[in-house]
Design an enzyme around this catalytic site. Sequence first.
Site, PDB file in Angstrom:
ATOM      1  N   GLY A 152      24.922 -29.385  96.981  1.00  0.00           N
ATOM      2  CA  GLY A 152      23.794 -28.993  96.144  1.00  0.00           C
ATOM      3  C   GLY A 152      22.854 -30.166  96.096  1.00  0.00           C
ATOM      4  N   CYS A 181      29.308 -20.661  94.428  1.00  0.00           N
ATOM      5  CA  CYS A 181      28.120 -20.737  95.272  1.00  0.00           C
ATOM      6  C   CYS A 181      27.440 -19.383  95.446  1.00  0.00           C
ATOM      7  CB  CYS A 181      28.461 -21.355  96.632  1.00  0.00           C
ATOM      8  SG  CYS A 181      29.236 -22.989  96.497  1.00  0.00           S
TER       9      CYS A 181
END
Length: 236
Positions: A152, A181
């Site tokens: 991320g 996710c």
Amino acid sequence: MRSRPRTVAWPSRGRVDAVVRDWGRAAYEPIWKAMSQFTTDRTENTPDELWLVEHDPVFTLGQAGKPEHVLAPGDIPVIQVDRGGQVTYHGPGQIVLYPLLDLKRLKIGVKEYVHRVEQAMIDTCADWNIEATRKEGAPGVYVNGAKIGALGIRVRNGRTFHGLAFNIAMDLEPFQRINPCGYEGLAVTSMLDLGGPSGIEGVKPALLEHVARLFGLNLQLAALLPQQTQPAAAQG
């Protein structure tokens, strides 16, 4: 029986200096705010840094994150953050590495940056004879279809912050409380579950060495005085 990793030796001799800061175990929000401020304040002459941390339990939801992917957080806090990606979990037994790098100075683009960060986790897994791979269209690192490392990131003015979360020896139950996710039913695994190490300390130098090699960094370990250098709310 899986082999022990090869002996790692760092600092590595690269073309760009980078300071390594290991914050130990710390709450998420103070570290997030500190790396964002570091990125805002840095200049073209600021050395790059690599921040290691083991976060207290927390779910983080990226900029495009959909709240419906947080199924049942229970007593674990959920924090909306300014990175890319959907929802993930951080907790004890997971290495979180925040590369605070100047991509212009390194002369690489964002796509190549992501590729090299993934490769660092793949190569670290290989040190323990764990075969990890990428998955087309789904950033991160996988072993037999189960996610072992998540990404991320955010890039501001060509400088990176946020980073990777690498599952080493952790309780994976909280991942069942989310769609990891943003993928419903995505399996998650850890190095320990695959015959790897039972703690994160032995993995940190291996991961750092691979990052240093892949980005051409000369690592310098910061001599931390926690009461002076940690973000105040991250101490303890």
